[in-house]
Write a protein that holds these residues in place. Structure first.
Motif, PDB file in Angstrom:
ATOM      1  N   GLY A   1     -25.145 -25.385 111.466  1.00  0.00           N
ATOM      2  CA  GLY A   1     -26.141 -26.440 111.350  1.00  0.00           C
ATOM      3  C   GLY A   1     -26.397 -26.823 109.905  1.00  0.00           C
ATOM      4  N   ASN A   2     -27.367 -27.720 109.698  1.00  0.00           N
ATOM      5  CA  ASN A   2     -27.739 -28.176 108.354  1.00  0.00           C
ATOM      6  C   ASN A   2     -29.245 -28.187 108.187  1.00  0.00           C
ATOM      7  OD1 ASN A   2     -25.009 -28.815 107.487  1.00  0.00           O
ATOM      8  ND2 ASN A   2     -25.111 -30.521 108.914  1.00  0.00           N
ATOM      9  N   SER A   3     -29.893 -27.165 108.682  1.00  0.00           N
ATOM     10  CA  SER A   3     -31.346 -27.070 108.601  1.00  0.00           C
ATOM     11  C   SER A   3     -31.697 -25.590 108.473  1.00  0.00           C
ATOM     12  CB  SER A   3     -31.989 -27.685 109.853  1.00  0.00           C
ATOM     13  OG  SER A   3     -33.385 -27.554 109.833  1.00  0.00           O
ATOM     14  N   LEU A   4     -31.619 -25.079 107.253  1.00  0.00           N
ATOM     15  CA  LEU A   4     -31.758 -23.639 107.017  1.00  0.00           C
ATOM     16  C   LEU A   4     -32.871 -23.400 106.008  1.00  0.00           C
ATOM     17  CD1 LEU A   4     -28.829 -21.151 106.397  1.00  0.00           C
ATOM     18  CD2 LEU A   4     -30.866 -21.104 104.961  1.00  0.00           C
ATOM     19  N   ALA A   5     -33.879 -22.637 106.418  1.00  0.00           N
ATOM     20  CA  ALA A   5     -34.991 -22.289 105.534  1.00  0.00           C
ATOM     21  C   ALA A   5     -34.828 -20.848 105.062  1.00  0.00           C
ATOM     22  CB  ALA A   5     -36.327 -22.464 106.265  1.00  0.00           C
TER      23      ALA A   5
END
Length: 365
Positions: free
Chosen positions: A187-191
């Motif tokens: 994915g492209n949503s990493l915190a």
């Protein structure tokens, strides 16, 4: 045969991830976020995506765009948006940077420029599905959590198989993370906590590899008990449909990346086992049909027909639930074909990787 027909559809990536609704996590105070976006010649993408990142219904947060020596209108777009949005900051890497991955260097510079405790890595060709995207991520930033993974899908205009495959691999990756054995991330949503990134030297171990940023981050920093997943619809990210070349290249580069990930066997065990059972089940039913026709055996023929119907019914019911949850409008009738295609598609990428010049995957000039 009937037993396999009933059980093997349950060994399926689309049902591995436990779907949930509503809020989760126990965070009482909102963490501060710095969203890091890197861009090289992506002026058009930034014009479309940045306003969505910059208008989240959340405080406090900032957006930092790292310009990777762009030669298009990127600088112009960023200056115009900075005059409009006070929470947008920019930095850049010089054209003279060599010998290491420019992407990883850009992400590292973004982290160092960040003012807040939590970093969120995203891409210029992506956009949050809602204005509550950061709020949804924040619910999983508990005191025990160091890293949170969200779900990224392709926009509706992407090819159906691209969307299916991304969902399937996303389910495996997020399932592993939820079970405490995170291996990779597509994915492209990493915190990620800024302190964790800085204390563990960021990408130091893999700076020479051109791709694999998110996979390396998850593989290096995720551990049992420190990883959260944000899969509720508000937390979703949408990515622009890739071209055939972009999609193929990303998979070939992943074949190189996975060679350098820890726990390779364990990380891919579930996927390989599920697909082995998938093919074994269909071959068992096909063999029963062939035997029944040749021997004129009606009981075996009826049993094979019931088993095949049960296999398809269970798999399609499972797929329907998961597709609906992740808002993927993929016709159900194509799902069995896509499931069978996946392993052969992966094999084709492995062949392409084997035939490629290995220097293409390393920053060497």
């Amino acid at each position: 045969m009937l037993l396999f027909a009933a059980l093997t559809p349950l060994c399926n990536g689309l049902r591995r991830l436990r779907l949930r609704r509503g809020e989760s996590g126990g965070q009482q105070q909102s963490p501060s976020f710095s969203i890091i976006i890197t861009a090289h010649d992506m002026a058009e993408e930034l014009e479309k995506s940045l306003p969505v990142f910059l208008t989240q219904d959340y405080k406090p947060y900032e957006v930092i765009v790292v310009n990777e020596s762009s030669t298009d209108r990127t600088e112009e777009v960023l200056k115009r948006l900075q005059s409009e949005f006070k929470n947008l900051r920019t930095t850049f890497i010089p054209q003279s940077s060599h010998y290491i991955s420019r992407k990883k260097l850009a992400m590292t510079l973004g982290v160092k420029a960040a003012h807040n405790d939590w970093i969120v890595f995203a891409e210029a060709d992506c956009r949050p599905a809602s204005a509550n995207w950061l709020t949804a991520l924040s619910r999983h930033c508990t005191p025990d959590t160091d890293i949170v993974l969200g779900y990224t899908n392709y926009e509706a205009g992407a090819k159906k198989y691209y969307r299916f495959e991304r969902l399937l691999h996303g389910c495996y990756n997020l399932h592993n993370a939820a079970k405490g054995t995170a291996y990779g991330y597509n994915g492209n949503s990493l915190a990620l906590r800024k302190a964790v990134f800085m204390n563990k030297n960021g990408f130091l171990k893999n700076l020479k590899y051109l791709r694999g940023e998110y996979d390396f981050l998850v593989n290096d920093y995720a551990a049992p008990g420190n990883t959260g997943i944000a899969i509720e619809p508000e937390a979703h990210m949408t990515q622009t449909a890739p071209s055939r070349k972009q999609w193929t290249n990303s998979h070939v580069y992943y074949m190189e990346t996975r060679k350098h990930l820890d726990n390779k066997i364990r990380g891919r065990l579930l996927f390989n086992t599920d697909h082995l059972l998938l093919y074994f089940n269909y071959l068992l039913e096909a063999g029963a049909f062939a035997y029944a026709f040749r021997s004129d055996n009606l009981p075996i023929l009826c049993t094979a027909a019931v088993a095949f119907a049960a296999t398809l019914t269970i798999r399609l019911l499972t797929a329907s639930k998961t597709l609906k949850y992740f808002r993927e409008a993929i016709p159900l009738w194509v799902i069995p074909f896509f499931e069978l295609r996946t392993i052969w598609q992966n094999a084709s990428f492995m062949v392409r990787h084997k035939l490629a010049d290995k220097q293409d995957f390393i920053r060497n000039n």
